[in-house]
Design an enzyme around this catalytic site. Structure first.
Site, PDB file in Angstrom:
ATOM      1  N   SER A 164     -26.134  14.335 -14.567  1.00  0.00           N
ATOM      2  CA  SER A 164     -26.829  15.540 -13.808  1.00  0.00           C
ATOM      3  C   SER A 164     -28.243  15.172 -13.153  1.00  0.00           C
ATOM      4  CB  SER A 164     -26.743  16.959 -13.995  1.00  0.00           C
ATOM      5  OG  SER A 164     -27.407  17.788 -13.702  1.00  0.00           O
ATOM      6  N   TYR A 176     -27.953  23.305 -20.956  1.00  0.00           N
ATOM      7  CA  TYR A 176     -27.487  22.236 -19.857  1.00  0.00           C
ATOM      8  C   TYR A 176     -28.183  20.898 -19.891  1.00  0.00           C
ATOM      9  CZ  TYR A 176     -24.840  20.407 -15.945  1.00  0.00           C
ATOM     10  OH  TYR A 176     -24.091  19.610 -15.203  1.00  0.00           O
TER      11      TYR A 176
END
Length: 317
Positions: A164, A176
């Site tokens: 990401s 995350y």
């Protein structure tokens, strides 16, 4: 001097363009295993590679997702149920892949399955949220890769790990971001360790995209629930006013996310089919023209740009 520099830069990009256009031969004989194919990037990539003629082995979390995908693709595509948090499920999927690929080995492994709990302040999250995200996004990637690695090595194939932009520059969503930084590190180590086996490792770093994982309504409901469960003393430190402002910022970010998943799946396809795949791919215009440049700025400047519009807590020093 500047003219010569411009010419050199132009020649570099021309050479890179030429190298990256070279496609691997015999794609129709190659098997690719993709995790997280119920929806989002994995689902899109499975359908995309199936149209390209590759032999897709798609792992879904649910039978409903698998059935829907089979209805949308050719007979070449096969599905299997996989929970990347369970060792026995990974072992069964690996044996299933081995039976399908035989002596050819596995050309491509795409670690796409992922979850996100809530993009919010780290102090608002319970430790269970961190554990869940890390177990899927990082430990799951590691365990699936290590289980499938002998098959990939046999084919001298490719590993594509979905990271990401939050694995390059971290802000909000501590669980995350931590998991994606881990994926980046694991991928870098793998790439260096496997180079003499002919195995290439690539990372895809998407920006903001609207997928099942970032469904607007579901994400906002999770955010509200997270705030409701925050202990009173922490709520008092941040304040309801901050939460309301944060909620609106997240809502706008979700609504503004790109819906063109091909910007990411085209990167994955290139990593699997190009003779000379890149080490890293930035998926999305926000990743390429904002977050990646931002990650190279001095930390103090990046901090200012990222947090200048954040609301202030109720209790400050």
């Amino acid at each position: 001097m500047w003219l010569y520099l411009a010419i050199l830069v132009g020649l570099y990009y021309l050479l890179r363009w030429y190298r990256e256009r070279q496609v691997v031969s015999n794609l129709r004989d190659k098997y690719v295993f993709i995790t997280g194919c119920d929806s989002g990037f994995g689902n899109q990539l499975a359908r995309q590679l199936d149209l390209r003629g590759l032999r897709v082995l798609a792992a879904c979390l649910t039978e409903k997702g698998a059935e829907k995908l089979r209805d949308q693709t050719s007979d070449r595509l096969d599905t299997v149920i996989l929970d990347v948090t369970k060792t026995e499920s990974i072992a069964a999927a690996t044996q299933w892949v081995k039976e399908h690929t035989g002596d050819r080995g596995l050309w491509g492994l795409v670690n796409n399955a992922g979850v996100i709990h809530s993009v919010t302040y780290s102090e608002w999250l319970k430790i269970e949220a961190y554990e869940t995200v890390l177990k899927v996004n990082l430990v799951g990637v590691m365990e699936v890769t290590l289980s499938m690695l002998p098959l990939v090595r046999k084919a001298r194939g490719r590993i594509v790990n979905v990271s990401s932009i939050l694995g390059r520059i971290a802000f909000l969503g501590g669980a995350y971001c931590s998991s994606k930084y881990g994926v980046e590190a694991f991928s870098d180590v793998l790439r260096r360790e496997l180079q003499h086996f002919g195995v290439k490792v690539s990372m895809v770093e998407p920006g903001y995209f609207r997928t099942g994982m970032t469904n607007v309504q579901k994400s906002l409901e999770t955010l509200k629930q997270t705030w409701e469960e925050v202990p009173t003393h922490i709520k008092e430190s941040y304040g309801q006013k901050l939460f309301d402002a944060h909620y609106n910022q997240i809502k706008q970010a979700l609504l503004g996310s790109s819906t063109d998943l091909n910007l990411v799946t085209d990167c994955m396809e290139h990593a699997l089919t190009s003779v000379h795949p890149r080490t890293r791919y930035s998926g999305g215009w926000d990743a390429q023209f904002f977050f990646i440049p931002l990650s190279y700025l001095p930390t103090t400047l990046a901090d200012y740009i990222l947090t200048r519009s954040w609301p202030k807590p109720a209790q400050t020093v």
